[in-house]
Design an enzyme around this catalytic site. Structure first.
Site, PDB file in Angstrom:
ATOM      1  CG  ASP A 263      -0.422  -4.718  10.987  1.00 22.58           C
ATOM      2  OD1 ASP A 263       0.257  -4.417  11.880  1.00 22.58           O
ATOM      3  OD2 ASP A 263      -1.124  -3.976  10.337  1.00 22.58           O
TER       4      ASP A 263
ATOM      5  CG  HIS B 100       4.088  -0.169   3.916  1.00 22.87           C
ATOM      6  ND1 HIS B 100       4.174  -1.517   4.400  1.00 22.87           N
ATOM      7  CD2 HIS B 100       3.845   0.465   5.248  1.00 22.87           C
ATOM      8  CE1 HIS B 100       3.811  -1.724   5.601  1.00 22.87           C
ATOM      9  NE2 HIS B 100       3.532  -0.811   6.321  1.00 22.87           N
TER      10      HIS B 100
ATOM     11  CG  ASP C  81       0.502  -1.654   7.414  1.00 23.04           C
ATOM     12  OD1 ASP C  81       1.234  -2.570   7.629  1.00 23.04           O
ATOM     13  OD2 ASP C  81       0.831  -0.453   7.503  1.00 23.04           O
TER      14      ASP C  81
ATOM     15  CG  HIS D 299      -0.342  -0.066   2.550  1.00 26.42           C
ATOM     16  ND1 HIS D 299       0.328  -1.098   3.127  1.00 26.42           N
ATOM     17  CD2 HIS D 299      -0.169   1.188   3.446  1.00 26.42           C
ATOM     18  CE1 HIS D 299       0.849  -0.635   4.459  1.00 26.42           C
ATOM     19  NE2 HIS D 299       0.524   0.405   4.310  1.00 26.42           N
TER      20      HIS D 299
ATOM     21  CG  HIS E  99      -2.188  -0.940  12.101  1.00 25.65           C
ATOM     22  ND1 HIS E  99      -1.512  -1.431  11.179  1.00 25.65           N
ATOM     23  CD2 HIS E  99      -2.029   0.343  11.905  1.00 25.65           C
ATOM     24  CE1 HIS E  99      -0.590  -0.564  10.558  1.00 25.65           C
ATOM     25  NE2 HIS E  99      -0.974   0.548  11.207  1.00 25.65           N
TER      26      HIS E  99
ATOM     27  CB  ALA F 157      -1.654  14.132   3.306  1.00 26.03           C
TER      28      ALA F 157
END
Lengths: 559, 559
Positions: free
Chosen positions: A202, A86, A170, A81, A375, A239
């Site tokens: 995760d 990441h 995630d 993602h 998560h 954001a």
């Protein structure tokens, strides 16, 4: 089980090797390297943000050393993602191997492309969707939809002759996701039927009991706050959190307000999200900041960055009263619709206090339900383990406390304790004959980015910065005759970061002069030895007089 | 209402003046000065612990400047309870006025006396109990029992001709307190009947909805964890939290474990608490650490400091594996029975991760109910306002977000909005004819203690430390002929906290040499001007080459 400090042996034929070059034992700079049949597959390549004991550092990268001799063996980089932890280090890996294929979902690749443009890179992008399968060398990949705090996240299954691996990326299990795109538990169950040999999971929220409240429950809370506002409303959030922003947009439509984005990354990402259809935007909803500033106060909502209290962000400037355009007034409403990342508390509360002092009503996760995590907590992780029924488990994406808690959950669902491998960064795990075990360790250090350079700031520089930051320094400069050792000038003694008192160092001057007379009398003309003598005298004096430990910096110039 | 920057006018006869020299607009260094009929009364005199932007500072004191010319007018210092943020600065005030009477409860004064012994002071202590009344000059005081996270806390009512004031100190309304000593709501109600003209109220938890769970609910949680432990158990908590420790002691008795205290302040405070009867200790329960180390692992509980992740504390050392006596083993249990003070998250989680990595089970407030706050949240504050029914309210003990939230609660219970005064440090509030209002402002700055000195470290030093801590420095030393300006040595250029690369500054040497040639050619022999020229060249080079901002420190020695 993680105590090995030996390099691993050569990987036996038919085996699969897994090593994290970042992301295990910490939250950030996720990067996992899979090796099979002499070829490598990289999953994620992110950055870590520095802590207090890493001052001046901009970013921390995964340590590429373990693969730097094998860059040509990399078949592909797979991105789960688009979050910075990441994808943020991809440009740094591309500098070493520009032609490698980067595989990811549409939104993920759009964010990566924007980032690469800033680095003047044009990577080879391969767009994939959930349900698709792709092969890269000996790695057969299958992608699964995953719900997270950013759209279009994927889990990836990796099939090799060594067995079937599933990496969650995630993940959470919101059962009422805003975009209707559920984490593909059914697909995971199908993999479970097939037999998952190694499950990378995760760990972020493994210590937290229960389940995450659906993202869509935030909408009504936002609506309730914004409905009552009769002045300016500012919403700060990440954001990249498209669904959070979508809910703000929906409330704006309901109350006939326009939306103005504030902050470079917010403007950029929401532009991308809107262009690609991830953000549902009625015509004419967006207005430029300049236009918004000329509208009535109850006709606009500002959606801003700065939810983590970043000192240069728009929100921090507003809180300090020095934003170029937006000044907060008594009765304005500010919503921090975001998490509070550990370590950012002081910065965030400084912003909240600044806004409160200016008279704003500040709504944040401490006093309203304006944030949910991205998560899975413990309750959801149990669902994942029970769907996948893995033979071996490797907790990822967590500090030690998270990894331990996640391991305990795996064991609770029936995974054999000796098949749960906690392997922090650099620990090499081999999957051989269906059993995962630690086979050795490679060196994984912190690679710091500071300004334009990568890697030249290391532990010695940071340790100096910590000393300087705590106590400043005292410099002593003197020129000596290089044959006699006689001081040919009076010593210049000054401090920075030591005291506001201009006379603070007066009393040490005669001590230094006496020491210089002594070294001369003993015939010491070696600048290094004179410097050492001066350092000792000043260090002892400052410890006794002030009980402080500034850096002592003698410069002895031979003339 | 807090925008005044004017010094207040002389206090009209019959009026009461209130000014905080610390503690409002921040949590810490509580100190409120009351003035009436030309005399002063000080309530509390505590310290504040520094934040990230105050590096190297040990403590922050209230700013005594506003009263330094009137020290002889002080009738007494009243201490509400024994926490550092209420008593920690008393020794510094006693240095200015050693003979002032210090009034407080038995336990509070015992802690203060221990502190003063470290400063070689023997203050005049006046012990009071709840229910007692004392007069100091024009101030008639009445003390009320208050429940908080330390025993023997008091609220104080102050009667003068100007009216009746009630100051809560730190307060909560545990209705099942471990020591049976309830906050005296009945007494507050009686004051309310009499008519409270000004109510100063603890704001710490005003943003938090609801009520604090009783302290005694922590006991069963501790019991549940310790019952299951078959190895070593370490409980970390605040060294003043006698009731928390009492519950650990009770569990120890139940499971036939001994108690060993670890950490200087824990040993000291629990000795005091036990001597004075605030801690109920069966004979033979306490053992020395040395003895404990020779006992079986399931026969002892260690009660330790370090719950806030203080790097030098015993618990941090255990987590790093370098405690002199206690080494953590796989299967040990560590309980952090403490709050997580904002700003300490990284430090605390570093400790938790270190312990988890060593194999300990770590129980903390994030995964079990092992802590409750010592301050009333909103629900309890409403009870207080309704009991006291004050005419005027002044929120204290809080940052702006807390003060605003507390003010809103006062208004919700019916206090007129213009009778609620948010007065941060230095804002002068006068109670005249039953109405409290801001009358001006005195200067209240941060007074920093760093090592042995008070006050010589100021904003300029801190700003240098921040620059040095972020980017280190580059020093350039050169000797010049003071008549011609000719460099008589090659420039010595070195950096600290700048780069690990020994060649990092090589490229700037010729630029500096060129600049020195230029200044010589222009006949510049003034060392200051040469230094400025060198600073400009190096600063520009480092910004362009590295995009960093180290401090540039040129030293030009005239010979």
């Amino acid at each position: 089980m993680t105590q090995s400090t030996e390099l691993p042996p050569a990987l036996p034929e038919g085996g699969l090797r897994v090593v994290a070059l970042g992301g295990i034992g910490e939250i950030g700079r996720n990067m996992t390297v899979f090796e099979h049949a002499g070829r490598l597959l990289v999953v994620d390549c992110g950055v870590l943000f520095p802590e207090d004991d890493q001052p001046g550092v901009d970013l921390i990268l995964p340590d590429f050393r373990a693969i730097e001799d094998r860059l040509d063996d990399i078949e592909a980089i797979v991105l789960t993602h688009g979050h910075e932890d990441h994808i943020g280090a991809v440009p740094f890996l591309l500098k070493l191997r520009p032609d490698v294929q980067v595989v990811g979902s549409r939104f993920t690749l759009a964010l990566l492309a924007a980032k690469c443009r800033e680095h003047r890179q044009t990577p080879r992008l391969v767009e994939v969707k959930e349900g698709e399968r792709r092969s890269y060398g000996p790695f057969e990949l299958e992608f699964f939809a995953v719900n997270h705090s950013i759209p279009d996240a994927l889990a990836v299954a990796i099939r090799t002759a060594a067995g079937l691996v599933l990496h969650t990326g995630d993940i959470k299990l919101d059962q009422l996701p805003l975009d209707g795109r559920l984490t593909d538990l059914a697909g995971f169950s199908r993999l479970g039927d097939e037999g998952v040999d190694l499950f990378l999971v995760d760990s972020t929220n493994a210590e937290v009991p229960g389940f995450v409240v659906p993202e869509r429950e935030i909408g009504p809370v936002l609506e309730n706050v914004i409905r009552k506002a009769d002045q300016r409303v500012i919403v700060a959030c990440f954001a990249s959190h498209v669904h959070r922003v979508q809910q703000v947009l929906d409330v704006a439509v309901q109350y006939k307000r326009k939306i103005a984005f504030v902050g470079r990354s917010m403007v950029r990402n929401m532009g991308i999200a809107s262009d690609l259809g991830f953000l549902n935007v009625p015509d004419g909803l967006f207005v430029d900041l300049d236009v918004a500033m000329r509208m009535e106060e109850d006709e606009v909502i500002f959606v801003s960055t700065g939810s983590q209290g970043e000192p240069l962000s728009a929100l921090s400037r507003m809180a300090r009263g020095d934003h170029r355009q937006i000044s907060i007034r008594e009765g304005d409403t500010v919503i921090l619709a975001s998490s509070l990342i550990p370590g950012n508390e002081n910065a965030v509360f400084n912003v909240v206090n600044g806004l409160a002092k200016l008279g704003a009503t500040v709504v944040h996760q401490g006093n309203a339900k304006v944030h949910v995590s991205g998560h899975s907590p413990a309750g959801e992780l149990l669902f994942l383990y029970n769907a996948v029924r893995p033979s071996n488990v490797m907790p990822v994406h967590g500090e030690w406390r998270h990894l331990r808690a996640n391991a305990a959950l795996a064991v609770a669902t029936g995974v054999a304790e000796d098949h749960v491998v906690i392997a922090e960064d650099g620990v090499v795990v081999d999957l051989i004959d269906g059993k995962a075990a630690v086979s050795g360790r490679v060196v994984v250090g912190h690679v710091y980015v500071d300004g334009l350079s990568v890697g030249d700031v290391g532990e010695s520089t940071l340790s100096d910065r910590l000393v300087l930051g705590e106590g400043g320094f005292i410099s002593i400069s003197v020129a000596i005759d290089q044959t006699t050792g006689r001081a040919v000038t009076a010593p210049t003694i000054s401090g920075r970061g030591f005291s506001d008192d201009p006379k603070a160092l007066e009393a040490v001057v005669p001590l230094v002069e006496m020491e210089l007379a002594r070294t001369e009398a003993e015939g010491i003309a070696d600048t290094h030895r004179v410097a050492q003598a001066v350092r000792r005298v000043v260090g002892r004096w400052v410890a006794e007089t002030y009980r402080r430990r500034p850096m002592i910096v003698p410069t002895v110039i031979p003339v």
